[in-house]
Design a protein around this motif. Structure first.
Motif: not given
Length: 225
Positions: A155-159
């Protein structure tokens, strides 16, 4: 920039999607308020992200994943009118970096999308993850699944890719509306958090490496725990 000022500034404009909220009285709500209070106190962001004494690592990470989702959602809302299929035909961060979308359901193979299509799919996907109580338990009686940390990393990598696209392709809009200090503060908070808990790889952070060195006083990885 205090979090209250950040939220007040961006809520004057449009929100890309409704915010995910914590239920008052729950542990996550208390941690969310604790994180807000730390930001509002003006403490160095490197200190703010550290796990409070006596708190569980996964609870702290869950709260921040949701908070970052909300804030990045707000940031994108300020530039979304300028991020069109014509202006941004690929989800990119300059000529060296392009992101393909795959979710294992509608897009089973990495697929080239326009930036607004990519980000719309990303927001929908993150919402589905954080609203799924089997993945993000709302009660402390329910343990986090073994997949929780790998999911948060994803999630954080994509955000982070939304930061990449906004900074590289829409920074003029951010500056024009006076949002640069607010976005920089949000980015620094995000950067220090993901490095503190080793949630986004240095390779993934590469597109904003030069800017990170410029706006973060210490952009080196934190000591190993």
């Amino acid at each position: 920039m205090a979090l209250s000022g950040f939220m007040e500034f961006f809520q004057k404009g449009k929100t890309f999607r409704p915010n995910k909220k914590f239920n008052p009285g729950t542990l996550r709500y208390s941690l969310h308020k604790q994180a807000q209070a730390s930001l509002n106190s003006g403490i160095n962001l490197r200190s703010v992200v550290q796990l409070p004494e006596g708190e569980e690592n996964n609870d702290w990470i869950a709260v921040h994943v949701v908070d970052f989702f909300n804030r990045i959602n707000l940031i994108y809302g300020t530039v979304s009118d300028y991020c069109t299929n014509i202006s941004c035909p690929t989800m990119s961060g300059g000529p060296r970096f392009e992101y393909l979308w795959a979710d294992g359901v509608k897009y089973k193979k990495p697929t080239q999308l326009t930036a607004p299509q990519y980000i719309a799919n990303l927001i929908d996907w993150v919402e589905n993850q954080i609203n799924n109580e089997a993945l993000f338990p709302v009660s402390t009686d329910i343990p986090f699944p073994k997949t929780f940390l790998p999911l948060c990393r994803k999630i954080l990598a994509r955000l982070f890719r939304v930061f990449v696209h906004v900074y590289i392709h829409h920074f003029d809009r951010i500056v024009a509306i006076g949002a640069e200090p607010h976005v920089n503060t949000c980015y620094k908070h995000f950067y220090y958090f993901v490095r503190e808990f080793d949630l986004v790889s240095p390779k993934e952070l590469e597109p904003l490496k030069e800017m990170t060195l410029r706006i973060c006083r210490d952009a080196s990885p934190p000591p190993a725990h």
